[in-house]
Design an enzyme around this catalytic site. Structure first.
Site, PDB file in Angstrom:
ATOM      1  N   LYS A  44       0.849  -1.202   0.000  1.00 40.16           N
ATOM      2  CA  LYS A  44       0.000   0.000   0.000  1.00 40.16           C
ATOM      3  C   LYS A  44       0.886   1.253   0.000  1.00 40.16           C
ATOM      4  O   LYS A  44       2.095   1.168   0.267  1.00 40.16           O
ATOM      5  CB  LYS A  44      -0.912  -0.010   1.236  1.00 40.16           C
ATOM      6  N   TYR A  51      16.711  29.804   7.686  1.00 39.99           N
ATOM      7  CA  TYR A  51      15.633  30.648   8.196  1.00 39.99           C
ATOM      8  C   TYR A  51      15.669  30.831   9.713  1.00 39.99           C
ATOM      9  O   TYR A  51      15.875  29.869  10.450  1.00 39.99           O
ATOM     10  CB  TYR A  51      14.280  30.047   7.825  1.00 39.99           C
TER      11      TYR A  51
HETATM   12  C1  LIG Z   1      -4.136  -4.016   8.017  1.00 38.99           C
HETATM   13  C2  LIG Z   1      -2.647  -3.977   7.916  1.00 38.99           C
HETATM   14  N1  LIG Z   1      -1.975  -5.132   7.839  1.00 38.99           N
HETATM   15  C3  LIG Z   1      -0.629  -5.146   7.763  1.00 38.99           C
HETATM   16  C4  LIG Z   1       0.102  -3.985   7.746  1.00 38.99           C
HETATM   17  C5  LIG Z   1       1.610  -4.049   7.678  1.00 38.99           C
HETATM   18  O1  LIG Z   1       2.176  -3.631   8.889  1.00 38.99           O
HETATM   19  P1  LIG Z   1       3.751  -3.543   9.070  1.00 38.99           P
HETATM   20  O2  LIG Z   1       4.204  -2.519   8.098  1.00 38.99           O
HETATM   21  O3  LIG Z   1       3.951  -3.118  10.475  1.00 38.99           O
HETATM   22  O4  LIG Z   1       4.292  -4.913   8.777  1.00 38.99           O
HETATM   23  C6  LIG Z   1      -0.565  -2.761   7.822  1.00 38.99           C
HETATM   24  C7  LIG Z   1       0.202  -1.517   7.828  1.00 38.99           C
HETATM   25  O5  LIG Z   1      -0.042  -0.566   8.484  1.00 38.99           O
HETATM   26  C8  LIG Z   1      -1.981  -2.761   7.909  1.00 38.99           C
HETATM   27  O6  LIG Z   1      -2.660  -1.609   7.973  1.00 38.99           O
END
Ligand SMILES: Cc1ncc(COP(=O)(O)O)c(C=O)c1O
Length: 383
Positions: A45, A274
């Site tokens: 994702k 800045y």
């Molecule tokens: C529903 C879900 N599963 C798995 C993961 C993967 O988590 P991680 O990056 O801690 O392995 C995420 C990431 O936030 C998630 O939202």
């Protein structure tokens, strides 16, 4: 008339995030071996946590992932459009999501409410195939997922829709809050109760899953049939307790680097950047790094973070601006065009993404995910 870019400039970008696909593949292979016989889902994702969803997904599949996970349906459809046909699960939905596209593209959907389940079944009907779903139970994160009080109704409705051939319940899942041993154990107990209720309603999902990287590494009892591996495949530790990637057998995949854009000698007392929030304590040399908060470099890390330049760690001097910041190199020789590494594999002497996270009061996850679109991703270690 614009000039064509000089070949040497094109070959050595001003700023770039180099993503080692061999590291992704090896990290997945390492984690997949660790969790076997559970299967591994590579979570890609948010453009694979900023690394590039399509190349990372391919590398993860080469490393042995058998599933891909994304948040939005659009992210899943983009993987399909790139020709990736591995199982994909999408779990966070717009209330107006076009769920028919999921059925058409063979994307599994996480379900977090009865309304969502009904919408998905309705959208699948004209496609003429059942929608594949994974029912999500909220076991204590209090975020997404069916509330335990509604779980009985949701599994009953799902069982009925499955018998009618309108959906297939391929999975049941949840997500750990990674709070403490005790809190995780309570979530696992709640997950077990939810699985028992589903089983009593006649559901027999192919995959039960609750662990992300942290659970996969430290809590074998949370692995069930599938683990959803995000941060670990990018070679960043999930724990925030100082455990290093190397200690976990992982290698950071992203190196963020640029080339020194200017070098300036300043006198003691000179105010820098800045607000003159930093002043030279002695005559010193400053190197200008062409990355700033527009590129996702946290301004919060001003005066705190370090970079690797000329074989040594150098500290950020003064405020990080939109496009650039300065580092203090003392009396060392640096030149315009020298490579500067903001973060990468600590085995090379570079800071880690977690070091930048610490400097900005955040986590390595946020550092890599926020690297902006102006920074080209360059891939090495691919097939
Ligand atoms: C529903 C879900 N599963 C798995 C993961 C993967 O988590 P991680 O990056 O801690 O392995 C995420 C990431 O936030 C998630 O939202």
């Amino acid at each position: 008339m614009s000039e064509a870019p000089r070949a040497d400039v094109a070959a050595r970008p001003f700023r770039e995030a180099v993503v080692d696909l061999g590291a992704i593949r090896d990290n997945v292979a390492h984690l997949a071996r660790l969790v076997t016989p559970a299967q591994a889902m590579a979570v890609v994702k948010a453009d694979a946590y900023g690394h590039g969803a399509v190349p990372v997904a391919r590398a993860a599949l080469r490393g042995g992932a058998s599933w891909l996970g994304v948040a939005d349906l659009a992210e899943a459809v983009a993987l399909r459009a790139a020709g990736i046909d591995a199982p994909v699960l999408a779990w966070l939905h717009d209330p107006d999501a076009a769920f028919a596209a999921a059925v058409e593209h063979d994307v599994d959907l996480g379900v977090s409410s009865l309304a969502q389940l009904e919408d998905i079944a309705r959208a699948a009907a004209p496609v003429g195939r059942p929608a594949m779903v994974h029912l999500k139970i909220d076991t204590g994160l209090s975020r997404n997922g069916v509330a335990p009080e509604q779980w009985g109704d949701v599994v009953a409705a799902a069982a009925e829709l499955e018998r009618a051939g309108r959906i297939g319940v391929r999975g049941i899942f949840s997500h750990l809050a990674n709070t403490s041993e005790q809190a995780d154990a309570a979530q696992l107990a709640s997950f077990e109760r939810a699985l028992a209720v589903a089983s009593a309603a006649g559901l027999a999902p192919e995959v039960r899953h609750i662990a992300s990287t942290a659970g996969a590494l430290r809590r074998p009892e949370s692995r069930y049939d599938l683990v959803r591996l995000g941060i670990g495949i990018y070679g960043i530790p999930p724990f925030g307790d100082g455990t290093t990637a190397a200690e976990l057998g992982l290698r950071p995949a992203m190196t963020l680097r640029g080339r020194v854009a200017a070098v300036r000698r300043v006198d003691a007392g000179t105010g820098v950047s800045y607000g003159h929030a930093w002043r030279a304590q002695r005559p010193t040399t400053l190197a200008l790094v062409p990355l700033g908060y527009a590129d996702g470099i946290p301004r919060q890390a001003s005066d705190r973070a370090e970079v690797l330049l000329g074989g040594a760690r150098r500290r950020v001097a003064g405020r990080i601006a939109m496009d650039q910041f300065l580092v203090d190199v003392g009396d060392d020789a640096v030149a315009v065009g020298d490579e500067v590494v903001l973060f990468g594999d600590p085995a090379t002497g570079a800071p880690s993404a977690d070091d930048w996270g610490d400097a900005a009061d955040t986590i390595g996850y946020e550092i890599v995910t926020r690297i902006g679109p102006r920074v080209p991703r360059t891939y090495v270690g691919g097939p």
